[in-house]
Design an enzyme around this catalytic site. Structure first.
Site, PDB file in Angstrom:
ATOM      1  N   ASN A  43      65.507  81.468  20.371  1.00  0.00           N
ATOM      2  CA  ASN A  43      65.305  83.019  20.200  1.00  0.00           C
ATOM      3  C   ASN A  43      65.707  83.788  21.429  1.00  0.00           C
ATOM      4  O   ASN A  43      65.429  83.384  22.456  1.00  0.00           O
ATOM      5  CB  ASN A  43      64.036  83.457  19.501  1.00  0.00           C
ATOM      6  CG  ASN A  43      62.996  83.021  20.504  1.00  0.00           C
ATOM      7  OD1 ASN A  43      62.970  82.027  21.218  1.00  0.00           O
ATOM      8  ND2 ASN A  43      61.836  83.798  20.256  1.00  0.00           N
ATOM      9  N   GLU A  45      65.363  87.725  22.728  1.00  0.00           N
ATOM     10  CA  GLU A  45      64.674  88.963  22.413  1.00  0.00           C
ATOM     11  C   GLU A  45      65.399  90.130  23.122  1.00  0.00           C
ATOM     12  O   GLU A  45      66.314  89.794  24.038  1.00  0.00           O
ATOM     13  CB  GLU A  45      63.187  88.852  22.789  1.00  0.00           C
ATOM     14  CG  GLU A  45      62.549  87.833  21.655  1.00  0.00           C
ATOM     15  CD  GLU A  45      61.083  88.003  22.129  1.00  0.00           C
ATOM     16  OE1 GLU A  45      60.305  88.598  22.989  1.00  0.00           O
ATOM     17  OE2 GLU A  45      60.357  87.264  21.337  1.00  0.00           O
ATOM     18  N   CYS A  54      67.004  85.255  16.087  1.00  0.00           N
ATOM     19  CA  CYS A  54      65.955  84.115  15.915  1.00  0.00           C
ATOM     20  C   CYS A  54      66.672  82.866  16.532  1.00  0.00           C
ATOM     21  O   CYS A  54      68.140  82.796  16.487  1.00  0.00           O
ATOM     22  CB  CYS A  54      65.553  83.944  14.716  1.00  0.00           C
ATOM     23  SG  CYS A  54      64.380  85.176  13.960  1.00  0.00           S
ATOM     24  N   GLU A  56      67.115  80.006  14.860  1.00  0.00           N
ATOM     25  CA  GLU A  56      68.000  79.481  13.822  1.00  0.00           C
ATOM     26  C   GLU A  56      69.316  80.235  13.712  1.00  0.00           C
ATOM     27  O   GLU A  56      70.339  79.512  13.693  1.00  0.00           O
ATOM     28  CB  GLU A  56      67.194  79.596  12.478  1.00  0.00           C
ATOM     29  CG  GLU A  56      65.764  78.909  12.443  1.00  0.00           C
ATOM     30  CD  GLU A  56      64.674  79.658  12.832  1.00  0.00           C
ATOM     31  OE1 GLU A  56      64.873  80.532  13.759  1.00  0.00           O
ATOM     32  OE2 GLU A  56      63.882  79.876  12.029  1.00  0.00           O
ATOM     33  N   CYS A  87      61.677  82.429   9.150  1.00  0.00           N
ATOM     34  CA  CYS A  87      61.507  83.931   8.730  1.00  0.00           C
ATOM     35  C   CYS A  87      62.472  84.014   7.393  1.00  0.00           C
ATOM     36  O   CYS A  87      63.504  83.201   7.278  1.00  0.00           O
ATOM     37  CB  CYS A  87      61.493  84.899   9.521  1.00  0.00           C
ATOM     38  SG  CYS A  87      63.334  85.384  10.072  1.00  0.00           S
ATOM     39  N   CYS A  90      66.303  84.212   8.421  1.00  0.00           N
ATOM     40  CA  CYS A  90      66.908  82.974   8.927  1.00  0.00           C
ATOM     41  C   CYS A  90      67.026  82.121   7.500  1.00  0.00           C
ATOM     42  O   CYS A  90      68.124  81.508   7.524  1.00  0.00           O
ATOM     43  CB  CYS A  90      66.079  82.339   9.647  1.00  0.00           C
ATOM     44  SG  CYS A  90      66.264  82.902  11.240  1.00  0.00           S
TER      45      CYS A  90
HETATM   46  N1  THU Z   1      61.540  83.622  15.767  1.00  0.00           N
HETATM   47  C1  THU Z   1      62.493  82.828  15.612  1.00  0.00           C
HETATM   48  O1  THU Z   1      62.995  82.469  16.362  1.00  0.00           O
HETATM   49  N2  THU Z   1      62.546  82.151  14.371  1.00  0.00           N
HETATM   50  C2  THU Z   1      61.890  82.450  13.081  1.00  0.00           C
HETATM   51  O2  THU Z   1      62.168  81.956  12.170  1.00  0.00           O
HETATM   52  C3  THU Z   1      60.692  83.218  13.143  1.00  0.00           C
HETATM   53  C4  THU Z   1      60.379  84.205  14.454  1.00  0.00           C
HETATM   54  C5  THU Z   1      61.142  84.350  16.865  1.00  0.00           C
HETATM   55  C6  THU Z   1      61.801  85.866  16.879  1.00  0.00           C
HETATM   56  C7  THU Z   1      60.857  86.460  17.956  1.00  0.00           C
HETATM   57  O3  THU Z   1      61.623  86.397  19.264  1.00  0.00           O
HETATM   58  C8  THU Z   1      59.632  85.553  17.921  1.00  0.00           C
HETATM   59  O4  THU Z   1      59.934  84.497  17.396  1.00  0.00           O
HETATM   60  C9  THU Z   1      58.485  86.315  17.461  1.00  0.00           C
HETATM   61  O5  THU Z   1      58.837  86.734  16.180  1.00  0.00           O
END
Ligand code: THU
Length: 132
Positions: A43, A45, A54, A56, A87, A90
């Site tokens: 991920n 940010e 994310c 994925e 999520c 994704c």
């Molecule tokens: N996140 C992912 O990388 N993948 C997911 O399927 C769910 C959430 C990350 C996004 C963000 O940086 C952190 O998790 C908190 O939401």
């Protein structure tokens, strides 16, 4: 074909590179494309929170940039028990490139849940609907 244990190990390595200074929730992903090659992601940010990508989708973007269009299997790992499921966004992106993809959801504590994208995203939006 790479084993799930190897795929999770690669996702774990990628997770180390996660850029998550805001949530502190690091996620790693590793996918097997139809070529047999593995692509990883973490991920990423942003201070403008909704711009976060994310793990994925980072892995999928990297695979597509390398010329891949089919995902066979994808592993995702985070420090969360039970293991954190991908999520909704994704799920739709996995479905685009792997409507039959196996999804391996792992926790850093060593728990693994194996499912598939059609279970996670029943009746996902299919790009075929746009071709008329
Ligand atoms: N996140 C992912 O990388 N993948 C997911 O399927 C769910 C959430 C990350 C996004 C963000 O940086 C952190 O998790 C908190 O939401």
């Amino acid at each position: 074909m790479v084993s799930d244990a190897e795929l999770i190990a690669l996702a774990t390595e990628a997770r180390d590179n996660a850029y998550a200074p805001y949530s502190k929730f690091k996620v790693g992903a590793a996918l097997v494309a139809s070529s047999g090659k593995v692509y990883v992601g973490c991920n990423v940010e942003n201070a403008s929170y909704p711009l976060t990508v994310c793990a994925e989708r980072t892995a999928i973007g990297t695979a597509v940039a390398a010329g891949e269009t089919e995902i066979v299997r994808i592993a995702v790992i985070a420090d969360s028990d039970p293991p954190a499921s991908p999520c909704g966004g994704c799920r739709q992106v996995i479905f685009e490139f792997g409507p039959d993809a196996v999804v391996v959801i792992a926790s850093t504590a060593g728990h693994v849940h194996t499912t598939d994208i059609r279970t996670l995203l029943p009746d996902g939006f299919d790009g075929a609907a746009l071709r008329r």
